[in-house]
Design a protein around this motif. Structure first.
Motif, PDB file in Angstrom:
ATOM      1  N   GLU A 178       0.828  -1.205   0.000  1.00  0.00           N
ATOM      2  CA  GLU A 178       0.000   0.000   0.000  1.00  0.00           C
ATOM      3  C   GLU A 178       0.861   1.254   0.000  1.00  0.00           C
ATOM      4  N   ASP A 179       1.981   1.209   0.704  1.00  0.00           N
ATOM      5  CA  ASP A 179       2.906   2.355   0.700  1.00  0.00           C
ATOM      6  C   ASP A 179       3.468   2.592  -0.698  1.00  0.00           C
ATOM      7  N   ASP A 181       1.746   2.093  -3.304  1.00  0.00           N
ATOM      8  CA  ASP A 181       0.555   2.319  -4.120  1.00  0.00           C
ATOM      9  C   ASP A 181       0.288   1.140  -5.048  1.00  0.00           C
TER      10      ASP A 181
END
Length: 203
Positions: A178-179, A181
């Motif tokens: 998630e970091d 993306d």
């Protein structure tokens, strides 16, 4: 005095063994997790590849993808693909035209899975290691160059197929993606781009 020293020595040995095990375990656990993750993802990716192959043929027939596993599986089981014989047009002196002659049909299931012994098409919808949780699947159209382009996406989040492994490592893996993306799991296709790539192919 000797008895007390013996007890201390035994305690020190036990402490040393315990610390050595803790160091070994701290090294072993990430390796065990990564090996299990890799093994599970191989099976998830195989299902996603099968979904993609089925969707591609579905689109060839209907000019769209489907977001419904019942429709996709019914198509695999009952659909047929034409066998086309392409020959040069005898009336064409430029040798550029061809004639397409349909000489028969082959079942979709045989075309895709004839070499897979005991393959059960019903398992296509389920994420491996997830207690029969279905892949998340979407389909639709996006506009590209003034045209409506069919797209689809199928995905499996980490928490489904890594279920039963170290929960903190699963959360860490998801947070890392998630970091960056990126999707926290395995997926094929895209609902925003005309792509049928899998995210394992872009690593």
């Amino acid at each position: 005095m000797n008895k007390k020293l013996t007890i201390i020595n035994i305690a020190l040995v036990l402490l040393a063994i315990f610390l050595a095990y803790m160091v070994y375990d701290s090294i072993r656990q990430p390796v065990v997790f990564e090996n299990s993750k890799r093994d599970r993802e191989e099976k998830v990716v195989q299902n996603l590849k099968d979904i993609r192959s089925s969707q591609v043929l579905f689109k060839q027939t209907y000019n769209r993808y489907t977001a419904n596993f019942d429709s996709l599986i019914e198509y695999i089981c009952t659909g047929e693909l034409p066998i086309v014989n392409i020959i040069p047009d005898p009336n064409d002196t430029t040798y550029t035209k061809t004639i397409n002659d349909t000489v028969g049909f082959v079942k979709v299931q045989d075309s895709l899975f004839k070499d897979r012994n005991n393959f059960n098409v019903e398992t296509l919808r389920y994420i491996p290691f997830s207690d029969n949780v279905e892949f998340e699947i979407e389909a639709g159209f996006i506009t590209r160059g003034g045209m409506q382009v069919p797209v689809f996406e199928a995905k499996a989040p980490y928490e489904t197929y890594l279920k039963g492994l170290d929960e903190q490592r699963i959360r860490n893996q998801a947070a890392l993606q998630e970091d960056l993306d990126k999707y926290a799991g395995m997926k094929v296709g895209s609902m925003t781009e005309p792509s049928i790539d899998g995210n394992w192919e872009n690593l």
